[in-house]
Design an enzyme around this catalytic site. Structure first.
Site, PDB file in Angstrom:
ATOM      1  N   TYR A  55       2.938  16.591  -6.920  1.00 32.94           N
ATOM      2  CA  TYR A  55       1.946  17.025  -7.905  1.00 32.94           C
ATOM      3  C   TYR A  55       1.491  18.441  -7.570  1.00 32.94           C
ATOM      4  CZ  TYR A  55       1.554  12.009  -9.038  1.00 32.94           C
ATOM      5  OH  TYR A  55       1.809  10.701  -9.388  1.00 32.94           O
ATOM      6  N   GLY A 207      -3.199   9.864 -22.212  1.00 35.17           N
ATOM      7  CA  GLY A 207      -4.214  10.528 -23.020  1.00 35.17           C
ATOM      8  C   GLY A 207      -4.066  10.291 -24.510  1.00 35.17           C
TER       9      GLY A 207
END
Length: 343
Positions: A55, A207
């Site tokens: 990440y 999302g």
């Protein structure tokens, strides 16, 4: 926040927090705001923090280190190894070589500023390396006192069983949501049988269920969701229509769409008899509070029935390359075929 035994004695909270969005995955993020959100997460009673070495190419672990300096004892820390970012798109995107895994662990310990990882995941299965060899390296790390528990991410039921024959597996991290239910047929029954906990990710549809990504125009140029089929123009309109059905269920229950989505995950985990700790991620403290409330919500049987019907109507695969995730390998293995090399 209620605590659970996720698996093999690893005690954590019934909801965790995924920190991936702090490191550019869904667009730029400000470190100062991210740190405020992380502190709010822990202040709210959440102990389970999830990150990975890839990440932000290590940025995410370095960011968490700033919080861990003073709050390490409050946190159950999970990170991962196994994904690589090749320069050539035709090169493999996973590496399960034992020496590579061990080197990644040492690098993660240094970035995080800790001496031990509570839960260390094999992030993606490398078809070139038998999973027994890779998990053997993880077992060595347990023996060396560098990690406490072993986890697997995006695995098939067969891979889970083979891994568990080498060393007990504590948890599997899998995409699981109202729209993504392929793990129910084989992986979840195997996890229940082996006493392995479930850590669902993307339970808010990356999302999509919150209305943050109804079109590509809403996404920043570097947003990873631009590469996921369900957000593409040819699929998104049909999926928005389905999302509106989740909105309607949430409204009938008097809760937010995000809460309905997470509450559904808890309902399904109870039905499967699995310990579960979803890890929704957000950059904003107010969204943390909304998500945490879902852990105490019980949906009506009618709401669960309505939400259960949606997955079969979703347009587009959940990831661009079906063979880079568990579904494609599961189908091939059940047909008695070999999984293709991960690319």
């Amino acid at each position: 926040m209620r605590r659970i035994n996720l698996g093999r004695g690893l005690e954590t909270t019934i909801q965790g927090f995924g920190a991936m969005s702090f490191s550019g995955t869904y667009g730029a993020a400000e470190d100062a705001q991210s740190l405020r959100t992380l502190h709010h997460v822990i202040d709210s009673g959440v102990t389970f923090l999830d990150t990975a070495n890839v990440y932000g190419n290590g940025h995410n672990e370095t960011l968490l280190a700033q919080v861990l300096k003073t709050r390490r004892r409050e946190v159950v820390l999970a990170t991962k190894a196994g994904i690589v970012r090749p320069k050539n798109p035709n090169e493999p995107r996973a590496n399960g070589d034992p020496a590579f895994i061990k080197r990644c662990l040492d690098e993660s310990l240094q970035r995080l500023g800790v001496e031990e990882i509570d839960l260390y995941y094999y992030h993606r299965v490398d078809a070139r390396v038998p999973i027994e060899e890779t998990v053997g390296a993880y077992a060595d790390l347990v023996q060396a006192g560098k990690i406490r528990h072993i986890g697997l991410s995006e695995v098939t039921s067969g891979e889970l069983r083979r891994a568990a024959a080498v060393h007990p597996i504590t948890a599997v991290q899998m995409e699981y949501s109202i729209f993504s239910r392929d793990i129910e047929s084989h992986l979840l029954p195997a996890a229940r049988e082996l006493g392995v906990g479930l850590v669902p990710y993307a339970s808010l549809g990356r999302g999509f269920f919150t209305g943050q990504a109804d079109s590509l125009e809403q996404l920043e140029p570097e947003d990873l969701r631009r590469h996921f089929p369900r957000f593409a123009p040819e699929h998104v309109a049909a999926n928005i229509a389905l999302r509106r059905q989740i909105d309607a269920v949430a409204a009938a229950e008097g809760i937010s769409t995000a809460q309905a989505s997470l509450a559904w995950v808890y309902e399904k985990a109870r039905a499967f008899g699995l310990a579960v700790s979803p890890i929704p991620g957000t950059r904003y403290a107010e969204h943390v509070d909304d998500n945490l409330a879902a852990a105490s919500i019980e949906l009506s049987a009618q709401s669960v029935k309505e939400l259960d019907a949606l997955a079969g109507q979703v347009s587009g695969e959940r990831q661009q390359d079906i063979y880079s995730v568990s579904k494609g390998r599961e189908e091939l293995q059940l047909a008695g075929e070999s999984a293709p090399e991960l690319r």
